[in-house]
Design an enzyme around this catalytic site. Structure first.
Site, PDB file in Angstrom:
ATOM      1  N   GLY A  10     -11.563  -0.583   1.635  1.00 42.89           N
ATOM      2  CA  GLY A  10     -10.692  -1.311   0.719  1.00 42.89           C
ATOM      3  C   GLY A  10     -10.664  -2.782   1.072  1.00 42.89           C
ATOM      4  O   GLY A  10     -10.614  -3.159   2.241  1.00 42.89           O
ATOM      5  N   ALA A  11     -10.691  -3.617   0.017  1.00 44.68           N
ATOM      6  CA  ALA A  11     -10.772  -5.063   0.215  1.00 44.68           C
ATOM      7  C   ALA A  11      -9.670  -5.786  -0.528  1.00 44.68           C
ATOM      8  O   ALA A  11      -9.831  -6.910  -0.983  1.00 44.68           O
ATOM      9  CB  ALA A  11     -12.141  -5.555  -0.254  1.00 44.68           C
ATOM     10  N   GLY A  12      -8.504  -5.126  -0.676  1.00 44.24           N
ATOM     11  CA  GLY A  12      -7.325  -5.812  -1.208  1.00 44.24           C
ATOM     12  C   GLY A  12      -6.681  -6.592  -0.068  1.00 44.24           C
ATOM     13  O   GLY A  12      -7.292  -6.814   0.995  1.00 44.24           O
ATOM     14  N   GLY A  13      -5.419  -6.978  -0.265  1.00 37.75           N
ATOM     15  CA  GLY A  13      -4.745  -7.774   0.759  1.00 37.75           C
ATOM     16  C   GLY A  13      -4.721  -7.092   2.114  1.00 37.75           C
ATOM     17  O   GLY A  13      -4.971  -7.724   3.156  1.00 37.75           O
ATOM     18  N   ALA A  14      -4.430  -5.792   2.137  1.00 37.35           N
ATOM     19  CA  ALA A  14      -4.329  -5.096   3.425  1.00 37.35           C
ATOM     20  C   ALA A  14      -5.689  -4.987   4.099  1.00 37.35           C
ATOM     21  O   ALA A  14      -5.825  -5.222   5.308  1.00 37.35           O
ATOM     22  CB  ALA A  14      -3.733  -3.706   3.221  1.00 37.35           C
ATOM     23  N   GLY A  15      -6.717  -4.642   3.316  1.00 37.01           N
ATOM     24  CA  GLY A  15      -8.051  -4.459   3.887  1.00 37.01           C
ATOM     25  C   GLY A  15      -8.616  -5.762   4.431  1.00 37.01           C
ATOM     26  O   GLY A  15      -9.168  -5.810   5.540  1.00 37.01           O
ATOM     27  N   PHE A 113      14.860 -13.104  -5.369  1.00 40.38           N
ATOM     28  CA  PHE A 113      14.267 -11.870  -5.886  1.00 40.38           C
ATOM     29  C   PHE A 113      15.313 -10.776  -5.758  1.00 40.38           C
ATOM     30  O   PHE A 113      16.270 -10.904  -4.982  1.00 40.38           O
ATOM     31  CB  PHE A 113      13.019 -11.520  -5.054  1.00 40.38           C
ATOM     32  N   GLN A 233       8.332   3.775  -7.335  1.00 40.48           N
ATOM     33  CA  GLN A 233       9.109   2.697  -7.955  1.00 40.48           C
ATOM     34  C   GLN A 233       8.699   2.495  -9.409  1.00 40.48           C
ATOM     35  O   GLN A 233       7.507   2.381  -9.710  1.00 40.48           O
ATOM     36  CB  GLN A 233       8.872   1.393  -7.199  1.00 40.48           C
ATOM     37  N   HIS A 235       9.115  -0.146 -12.245  1.00 36.32           N
ATOM     38  CA  HIS A 235       9.509  -1.549 -12.399  1.00 36.32           C
ATOM     39  C   HIS A 235      10.227  -1.736 -13.728  1.00 36.32           C
ATOM     40  O   HIS A 235       9.753  -1.243 -14.753  1.00 36.32           O
ATOM     41  CB  HIS A 235       8.255  -2.433 -12.333  1.00 36.32           C
ATOM     42  N   LEU A 245       2.593  -5.814 -16.197  1.00 31.53           N
ATOM     43  CA  LEU A 245       3.834  -6.259 -15.555  1.00 31.53           C
ATOM     44  C   LEU A 245       4.281  -7.646 -16.006  1.00 31.53           C
ATOM     45  O   LEU A 245       3.478  -8.556 -16.121  1.00 31.53           O
ATOM     46  CB  LEU A 245       3.631  -6.306 -14.035  1.00 31.53           C
ATOM     47  N   GLU A 248       9.091  -9.965 -11.667  1.00 29.43           N
ATOM     48  CA  GLU A 248      10.504 -10.149 -11.335  1.00 29.43           C
ATOM     49  C   GLU A 248      10.818 -11.641 -11.174  1.00 29.43           C
ATOM     50  O   GLU A 248      11.978 -12.062 -11.233  1.00 29.43           O
ATOM     51  CB  GLU A 248      10.797  -9.409 -10.030  1.00 29.43           C
ATOM     52  N   ARG A 281      15.424  -2.907  -8.012  1.00 32.41           N
ATOM     53  CA  ARG A 281      14.642  -2.451  -9.169  1.00 32.41           C
ATOM     54  C   ARG A 281      15.059  -1.089  -9.700  1.00 32.41           C
ATOM     55  O   ARG A 281      15.050  -0.858 -10.915  1.00 32.41           O
ATOM     56  CB  ARG A 281      13.171  -2.400  -8.781  1.00 32.41           C
ATOM     57  N   HIS A 346       5.171   1.593 -10.879  1.00 32.93           N
ATOM     58  CA  HIS A 346       4.739   0.310 -10.331  1.00 32.93           C
ATOM     59  C   HIS A 346       4.230   0.409  -8.903  1.00 32.93           C
ATOM     60  O   HIS A 346       3.263  -0.253  -8.527  1.00 32.93           O
ATOM     61  CB  HIS A 346       5.927  -0.654 -10.382  1.00 32.93           C
ATOM     62  N   GLU A 370      -0.515  -0.435   0.592  1.00 28.20           N
ATOM     63  CA  GLU A 370       0.248   0.485  -0.245  1.00 28.20           C
ATOM     64  C   GLU A 370      -0.111   1.948  -0.001  1.00 28.20           C
ATOM     65  O   GLU A 370       0.704   2.834  -0.236  1.00 28.20           O
ATOM     66  CB  GLU A 370       0.074   0.128  -1.732  1.00 28.20           C
ATOM     67  N   ARG A 381      11.486  -0.015  -2.677  1.00 27.38           N
ATOM     68  CA  ARG A 381      10.937  -1.271  -2.139  1.00 27.38           C
ATOM     69  C   ARG A 381      11.601  -2.457  -2.812  1.00 27.38           C
ATOM     70  O   ARG A 381      11.745  -2.487  -4.034  1.00 27.38           O
ATOM     71  CB  ARG A 381       9.435  -1.335  -2.399  1.00 27.38           C
ATOM     72  N   LEU A 387       3.693  -7.546  -0.294  1.00 23.10           N
ATOM     73  CA  LEU A 387       2.667  -8.482   0.185  1.00 23.10           C
ATOM     74  C   LEU A 387       2.840  -8.797   1.671  1.00 23.10           C
ATOM     75  O   LEU A 387       1.850  -8.809   2.413  1.00 23.10           O
ATOM     76  CB  LEU A 387       2.629  -9.745  -0.680  1.00 23.10           C
TER      77      LEU A 387
HETATM   78  C1  LIG Z   1       1.244  -5.923 -11.357  1.00 19.71           C
HETATM   79  C2  LIG Z   1       1.747  -5.909  -9.943  1.00 19.71           C
HETATM   80  C3  LIG Z   1       2.398  -7.004  -9.415  1.00 19.71           C
HETATM   81  C4  LIG Z   1       2.869  -7.001  -8.098  1.00 19.71           C
HETATM   82  N1  LIG Z   1       3.511  -8.101  -7.612  1.00 19.71           N
HETATM   83  C5  LIG Z   1       3.931  -8.100  -6.325  1.00 19.71           C
HETATM   84  C6  LIG Z   1       4.567  -9.240  -5.759  1.00 19.71           C
HETATM   85  O1  LIG Z   1       4.736 -10.271  -6.408  1.00 19.71           O
HETATM   86  N2  LIG Z   1       4.985  -9.178  -4.475  1.00 19.71           N
HETATM   87  C7  LIG Z   1       4.817  -8.067  -3.717  1.00 19.71           C
HETATM   88  O2  LIG Z   1       5.218  -8.082  -2.561  1.00 19.71           O
HETATM   89  N3  LIG Z   1       4.193  -6.986  -4.222  1.00 19.71           N
HETATM   90  C8  LIG Z   1       3.750  -6.975  -5.484  1.00 19.71           C
HETATM   91  N4  LIG Z   1       3.121  -5.864  -5.988  1.00 19.71           N
HETATM   92  C9  LIG Z   1       2.721  -4.796  -5.081  1.00 19.71           C
HETATM   93  C10 LIG Z   1       1.476  -5.235  -4.296  1.00 19.71           C
HETATM   94  O3  LIG Z   1       0.749  -6.158  -5.045  1.00 19.71           O
HETATM   95  C11 LIG Z   1       0.567  -4.062  -3.948  1.00 19.71           C
HETATM   96  O4  LIG Z   1       1.316  -3.064  -3.322  1.00 19.71           O
HETATM   97  C12 LIG Z   1      -0.520  -4.529  -3.013  1.00 19.71           C
HETATM   98  O5  LIG Z   1      -1.210  -5.635  -3.527  1.00 19.71           O
HETATM   99  C13 LIG Z   1      -1.508  -3.426  -2.685  1.00 19.71           C
HETATM  100  O6  LIG Z   1      -2.476  -3.986  -1.821  1.00 19.71           O
HETATM  101  P1  LIG Z   1      -3.491  -3.084  -1.042  1.00 19.71           P
HETATM  102  O7  LIG Z   1      -4.349  -3.978  -0.233  1.00 19.71           O
HETATM  103  O8  LIG Z   1      -2.774  -1.994  -0.345  1.00 19.71           O
HETATM  104  O9  LIG Z   1      -4.347  -2.383  -2.201  1.00 19.71           O
HETATM  105  P2  LIG Z   1      -5.254  -3.014  -3.381  1.00 19.71           P
HETATM  106  O10 LIG Z   1      -5.098  -4.458  -3.533  1.00 19.71           O
HETATM  107  O11 LIG Z   1      -5.042  -2.137  -4.563  1.00 19.71           O
HETATM  108  O12 LIG Z   1      -6.701  -2.787  -2.838  1.00 19.71           O
HETATM  109  C14 LIG Z   1      -7.258  -1.503  -2.704  1.00 19.71           C
HETATM  110  C15 LIG Z   1      -8.692  -1.659  -2.288  1.00 19.71           C
HETATM  111  O13 LIG Z   1      -9.218  -0.384  -1.966  1.00 19.71           O
HETATM  112  C16 LIG Z   1     -10.471  -0.215  -2.568  1.00 19.71           C
HETATM  113  N5  LIG Z   1     -10.654   1.225  -2.777  1.00 19.71           N
HETATM  114  C17 LIG Z   1      -9.789   2.115  -3.298  1.00 19.71           C
HETATM  115  N6  LIG Z   1     -10.323   3.351  -3.284  1.00 19.71           N
HETATM  116  C18 LIG Z   1     -11.553   3.230  -2.715  1.00 19.71           C
HETATM  117  C19 LIG Z   1     -12.594   4.135  -2.426  1.00 19.71           C
HETATM  118  N7  LIG Z   1     -12.503   5.429  -2.709  1.00 19.71           N
HETATM  119  N8  LIG Z   1     -13.715   3.653  -1.862  1.00 19.71           N
HETATM  120  C20 LIG Z   1     -13.840   2.333  -1.579  1.00 19.71           C
HETATM  121  N9  LIG Z   1     -12.891   1.434  -1.825  1.00 19.71           N
HETATM  122  C21 LIG Z   1     -11.759   1.880  -2.386  1.00 19.71           C
HETATM  123  C22 LIG Z   1     -10.412  -1.050  -3.840  1.00 19.71           C
HETATM  124  O14 LIG Z   1     -11.713  -1.440  -4.203  1.00 19.71           O
HETATM  125  C23 LIG Z   1      -9.593  -2.250  -3.365  1.00 19.71           C
HETATM  126  O15 LIG Z   1     -10.441  -3.195  -2.779  1.00 19.71           O
HETATM  127  C24 LIG Z   1       2.678  -5.857  -7.309  1.00 19.71           C
HETATM  128  C25 LIG Z   1       2.024  -4.749  -7.839  1.00 19.71           C
HETATM  129  C26 LIG Z   1       1.589  -4.759  -9.143  1.00 19.71           C
HETATM  130  C27 LIG Z   1       0.937  -3.527  -9.691  1.00 19.71           C
END
Ligand SMILES: Cc1cc2nc3c(=O)[nH]c(=O)nc-3n(C[C@H](O)[C@H](O)[C@H](O)COP(=O)(O)OP(=O)(O)OC[C@H]3O[C@@H](n4cnc5c(N)ncnc54)[C@H](O)[C@@H]3O)c2cc1C
Length: 609
Positions: A10-15, A113, A233, A235, A245, A248, A281, A346, A370, A381, A387
């Site tokens: 995973g390459a979101g914020g956590a990854g 918030f 949650q 929203h 979305l 907030e 929320r 959400h 997440e 939450r 984030l």
């Molecule tokens: C619309 C919206 C707005 C939000 N706004 C806020 C905010 O303002 N403040 C706040 O604190 N929180 C907010 N949140 C919550 C927060 O954004 C998320 O909880 C958080 O960004 C999730 O990050 P993550 O790195 O865990 O996952 P993600 O960013 O979802 O990344 C998941 C990664 O895993 C990879 N992946 C998944 N499955 C596989 C697989 N099988 N094989 C390989 N790769 C895989 C995907 O490619 C992706 O790179 C919001 C959520 C939403 C939906």
């Protein structure tokens, strides 16, 4: 076969944050992601990041607000770590170049918030997540961290000891979306799951189509329990037609909710006499649905969110993105008319059970973001707290997997002598019933002997072959839609025993129908039909754990409302729900919540706003 010290899935914020930390701790680190990093769902985050940065605020207030917001189901050691580390980790983003919005005097801006006792949410316009992803991806590129993007991770390779606490994660099996090949990735030190949320288990969600709970399902089948999955949650401000979305941040800047009679119902009907629109929320989402149920909804479906009084300059400066969303998806001009909003799925407060270092009960298997439950959100939450969780606990998981000593965790994981078993009678035998055919063979992440990775690769290759060879049957979309409707109809904001049991029966039917699933698209490359078929299998497992948790928790806490028992029951329910995959079926147990912090105990109080 590929090989690295630490593999981040995973390459979101956590990854991204985990990978940077693992790399900084000296590990050969790689990221494997089904999406290109900057397309990850974190990019959709709008509102901001909570961190006690200013004079007058401090981490203790942040921790207190978070415990209260969680309805006293969060674990204090995790919450205090979040609140203590968030300021430094947020400022590190700033030093890496994140373009935070600023005040006239140059200080980073912070907005109020929901559920916060201080304006603590830092932001970058209404595109905070987008900038967060780009800032961290730059750091990944700068460090030369290897990224395998468009690789879909199908399963984990773990050893097969009877007790999951004795198992070891040796790597992952991934499907190259571009070539169609299935390959093994060996992890010498650890695998970190950072796969995001499971929002696609519901029909009306703010989550992207990529949020399919893959990491949850893989960890679960490998033996790591899923924690507090019933806490979903909803929203209060999603657009009715799409679920997109409306941040907030709009209410944080002063946006107001009105019912069809033009009443500011949060105050008018006493839902939250102090905080109004900025109550937590869960409180606002229930208030909106109550308004609709009382016949005061607009078109019997939604309410209005009005930001016109903020003025064009302020809206364009701080909320411009919201104008585009309302215009593009509802055809509404937020500068001249109110926007229609209703609650939508959400966020998942629960997830893969981990300790403060991100470790699951399986050696070498970590989770962050997440998909994980550490737990900092408990029953609900607070907006802006996800984030900071990504950056604080992503960093810790990466550093620990790479060998840094972060100290002994206080939070325990896995089945142990501190847990209590559950004896609820279930309406249907959930789990792998009907999965004794070939799918069950390819299903577990647990290999039979040594060489766990090689065996896991063979099983996944056989699974793909089988799905591709079958030329008729049910298509995944049919099953997925049935599952999503079951969850939205029966495991939504308002829940009761009868409905949840109906959902469990429908989920069981989905599981059985999945035995006959086939992939229509014969392509070897970019076969989204195949990928979504596998994702649907994951959604079934995850949905079942959500419904099971919702059934057994017979109380009203945070986002989990139960018709039969509409009060928080601290005497019986100050405990986490854990569902683990035990020999082909779910088993449920409980672990006490930790309310003792470093210097104080967070005594449960009435949660009013
Ligand atoms: C619309 C919206 C707005 C939000 N706004 C806020 C905010 O303002 N403040 C706040 O604190 N929180 C907010 N949140 C919550 C927060 O954004 C998320 O909880 C958080 O960004 C999730 O990050 P993550 O790195 O865990 O996952 P993600 O960013 O979802 O990344 C998941 C990664 O895993 C990879 N992946 C998944 N499955 C596989 C697989 N099988 N094989 C390989 N790769 C895989 C995907 O490619 C992706 O790179 C919001 C959520 C939403 C939906």
């Amino acid at each position: 076969m590929y090989e690295h010290d630490v593999l981040v899935v995973g390459a979101g914020g956590a990854g991204l944050r985990a990978a940077i930390a693992a790399h900084e701790a000296g590990a050969d680190t790689a990221i494997v992601s089904k999406l290109h990093p900057v397309r990850s769902h974190t990019g959709a985050a709008e509102g901001g990041i909570n961190a006690a940065l200013q004079e007058g605020d401090d981490w203790e207030l942040h921790a207190y607000d978070t415990m209260k917001g969680s309805d006293y189901l969060a674990d204090a050691p995790a919450v205090e770590t979040l609140a203590q580390d968030a300021p430094e980790d947020t400022m590190r983003l700033e030093h890496w170049g994140m373009p935070f919005s600023r005040e006239e005097d140059g200080r980073v801006s912070q907005r109020p918030f929901g559920g916060l006792s201080y304006p603590r949410t830092t932001y970058a316009g209404a595109e905070t997540g987008h900038h967060l992803l780009h800032t961290m991806y730059e750091q990944v590129v700068k460090r030369g961290i290897q990224v395998y993007d468009e690789w879909y991770v199908m399963n984990l390779a773990t050893t097969d000891e009877e007790d999951p606490n004795d198992r070891q994660c040796e790597g992952i099996v991934a499907y190259d979306v571009q070539s169609g090949n299935v390959e093994g990735f060996k992890a010498n030190q650890g695998v970190i799951l950072a796969t995001g949320g499971p929002g696609q288990a519901f029909d009306h969600t703010t989550n992207a189509v990529s949020c399919t709970g893959d990491g949850h399902a893989m960890a679960y089948r490998a033996g790591a329990p899923l924690e507090d999955m019933e806490f979903i949650q909803f929203h209060p401000t999603s657009l009715p037609s799409t679920g997109v979305l409306i941040s907030e941040g709009v209410r944080g800047e002063g946006g107001i909710l009105y019912n069809n009679d033009g009443e500011r119902f949060m105050f008018e009907y006493g839902y939250a006499n102090n905080s109004g629109e900025l109550a937590s929320r869960d409180v606002v989402a229930r208030a909106e649905l109550d308004e609709v149920a009382e016949g005061r909804g607009v078109e019997d479906e939604y309410v209005h969110l009005d930001m016109r009084h903020l003025g064009e300059d302020r809206i364009l400066d701080r909320l411009e993105n919201i104008l585009h969303l309302a215009e593009d998806f509802e055809g509404v001009d937020g500068l001249v008319e109110p926007m229609p909003v209703k609650p939508g799925q959400h966020y998942a407060m629960g997830g893969i059970e981990v300790d403060e270092n991100g470790q699951t009960c399986i050696d070498g298997l970590y989770a962050a973001g997440e998909c994980a439950c550490v737990s900092v959100h408990g029953g609900n939450r607070l907006g802006g707290n996800a984030l900071p969780e990504l950056i604080v606990f992503g960093k810790r998981a990466g550093a620990h997997a790479a060998g840094d000593d972060l100290g002994e965790p206080e939070i325990r994981t896995g089945y142990g002598d501190d847990v209590e078993d559950d004896d609820t009678e279930l309406p249907v035998a959930p789990g792998a019933s009907g999965l004794d055919s070939t799918d069950a063979v390819a299903d577990g992440g647990v290999a039979a002997e040594t060489g766990a990775l090689e065996q896991a690769v063979e099983r996944e290759r056989a699974r793909v072959e089988r799905l591709m060879d079958k030329d008729s049957g049910v298509q995944h979309a049919e099953i997925r839609s049935k599952l999503q409707n079951a969850m939205t109809d029966y495991v939504n904001v308002f829940r009761n025993e009868e409905g949840i049991k109906k959902a469990l029966k429908l989920i069981r039917e989905c599981r059985e129908e999945y035995q006959d699933v086939y992939v229509d698209d014969p392509s070897k490359t970019f076969n989204t039909d195949l990928q979504q078929t596998i994702e649907t299998r994951n959604l079934i497992d995850v949905a079942e754990t959500i419904a099971l948790g919702a059934l057994v928790r017979n109380e009203f806490r945070g986002a989990h409302w139960r018709q039969e028992n509409q009060v928080r029951d601290d005497e019986n329910w100050l405990k986490h729900t854990l569902v683990s995959w035990d020999d082909g079926e779910p088993s449920i147990f409980y672990r006490p919540v930790i309310l003792e912090g470093e210097e104080k105990t967070y005594e449960p109080k009435v949660r009013s706003y």
